[in-house]
Scaffold this motif. Structure first.
Motif, PDB file in Angstrom:
ATOM      1  N   PHE A  20       0.896  -1.195   0.068  1.00  0.00           N
ATOM      2  CA  PHE A  20      -0.129  -0.046   0.067  1.00  0.00           C
ATOM      3  C   PHE A  20       0.806   1.230   0.069  1.00  0.00           C
ATOM      4  CE2 PHE A  20      -2.709   3.271   2.043  1.00  0.00           C
ATOM      5  CZ  PHE A  20      -3.829   3.089   1.264  1.00  0.00           C
ATOM      6  N   GLU A  21       1.897   1.246   0.746  1.00  0.00           N
ATOM      7  CA  GLU A  21       2.685   2.378   1.046  1.00  0.00           C
ATOM      8  C   GLU A  21       3.566   2.618  -0.278  1.00  0.00           C
ATOM      9  OE1 GLU A  21       5.306   1.555   3.945  1.00  0.00           O
ATOM     10  OE2 GLU A  21       3.750   2.054   5.493  1.00  0.00           O
ATOM     11  N   ALA A  24       1.212   4.239  -2.830  1.00  0.00           N
ATOM     12  CA  ALA A  24       1.059   5.624  -2.424  1.00  0.00           C
ATOM     13  C   ALA A  24       1.968   6.556  -3.214  1.00  0.00           C
ATOM     14  CB  ALA A  24       1.131   6.065  -1.159  1.00  0.00           C
ATOM     15  N   ARG A  60      -6.578  -1.862 -13.147  1.00  0.00           N
ATOM     16  CA  ARG A  60      -7.208  -1.509 -14.363  1.00  0.00           C
ATOM     17  C   ARG A  60      -6.131  -2.231 -15.396  1.00  0.00           C
ATOM     18  NH1 ARG A  60      -4.631   3.650 -13.456  1.00  0.00           N
ATOM     19  NH2 ARG A  60      -2.928   3.961 -14.974  1.00  0.00           N
ATOM     20  N   GLN A  69      -3.456   0.938  -8.370  1.00  0.00           N
ATOM     21  CA  GLN A  69      -3.210   2.119  -7.536  1.00  0.00           C
ATOM     22  C   GLN A  69      -4.080   2.418  -6.245  1.00  0.00           C
ATOM     23  OE1 GLN A  69      -4.718   5.027 -10.695  1.00  0.00           O
ATOM     24  NE2 GLN A  69      -6.574   5.175  -9.617  1.00  0.00           N
ATOM     25  N   ILE A  70      -3.857   3.181  -5.487  1.00  0.00           N
ATOM     26  CA  ILE A  70      -4.826   3.621  -4.170  1.00  0.00           C
ATOM     27  C   ILE A  70      -6.150   3.814  -4.701  1.00  0.00           C
ATOM     28  CG2 ILE A  70      -4.854   5.146  -2.357  1.00  0.00           C
ATOM     29  CD1 ILE A  70      -2.033   4.815  -1.744  1.00  0.00           C
ATOM     30  N   ASP A  71      -6.899   3.494  -3.755  1.00  0.00           N
ATOM     31  CA  ASP A  71      -8.440   3.739  -3.877  1.00  0.00           C
ATOM     32  C   ASP A  71      -8.789   4.508  -2.577  1.00  0.00           C
ATOM     33  OD1 ASP A  71     -10.946   3.823  -4.101  1.00  0.00           O
ATOM     34  OD2 ASP A  71     -11.405   1.943  -4.938  1.00  0.00           O
ATOM     35  N   PRO A  72      -9.406   5.726  -2.738  1.00  0.00           N
ATOM     36  CA  PRO A  72      -9.604   6.465  -1.337  1.00  0.00           C
ATOM     37  C   PRO A  72     -11.048   5.974  -0.689  1.00  0.00           C
ATOM     38  CG  PRO A  72     -10.466   7.759  -3.432  1.00  0.00           C
ATOM     39  CD  PRO A  72      -9.660   6.468  -4.065  1.00  0.00           C
TER      40      PRO A  72
END
Lengths: 108, 108
Positions: A20-21, A24, A60, A69-72
């Motif tokens: 995850f980092e 980011a 994707r 990619q990160i998802d908020p």
DNA sequence: ACTTACGGTAAGTCATGTCTTACGCAAATA
DNA sequence: TATTTGCGTAAGACATGACTTACCGTAAGT
């Protein structure tokens, strides 16, 4: 909120936190994520699946690769859950500090 | 930040989250927490130990009982960790939305 | 069409985590 | 001092979780 539960579980694992980092810093494919971690590529795929189900990342297709990619969504759910207790926690802390002060000055 | 790692693990367990949510309503002893949960009292003690090590709760003796309450340390550490990625996540999301729009209008 | 690159899933192993019961210690009460 | 109440810890059973290798599908390049 629905995502909060699984998001905490997802970020409980240190390898997943590293993934995850890394995301980011910018989107990346599975291969890119795997080389920089001490685990195999299938392991990374499994971690990504969990992160995705927790709403923490999205993916994707891009040719033969799959870019993550990160998802908020997940992040927002966690923040909402935490904020729900933030004021309470500060109040509790303030009350505890005052209780301690009263104890020491009204010492038996 | 030091607490963030263990705090995520601590809140990953649903029973511990229930304990934590209960303590958000106010301080309570172990017995009080146990009756309201589908697990034994020793199990609650073990959960409290983990929550305490994560800086999420604190405890004090009160006669023969031991009263637990929420500690803002762990909560703050988690918020700091999350906030570190919040802006990045929103940017990533915005970029993804724009990318999608470009894709649909420049369709092949 | 064949090969190469990329990634998800299946099956199995091994480590962690969560629960139980049994026990012992400390503080309040009789 | 003997009893009761509340907690924590130890030991062991059982479920979950994280990893591996092997395999198969899909998209691009030769």
């Amino acid at each position: 909120m629905s995502y909060a539960n699984s998001a905490f579980s997802a970020l409980a694992d240190p390898t997943r936190r590293r993934v995850f980092e890394r995301l980011a810093l910018g989107p990346a494919a599975v291969v890119d994520l795997a080389q920089g971690l001490p685990v195999s590529r299938p392991a990374v795929s499994q971690h990504l699946k969990i992160l995705k189900e927790a709403g923490l990342v999205s993916d994707r297709p891009e040719g033969t690769r799959r870019v993550y990619q990160i998802d908020p969504k997940g992040l927002g759910a966690m923040r909402a859950w935490l904020d729900q207790f933030w004021a309470v926690a500060l109040d509790a802390y303030a009350a505890e500090v005052e209780r301690q002060e009263n104890l020491t000055q009204d010492a038996p």
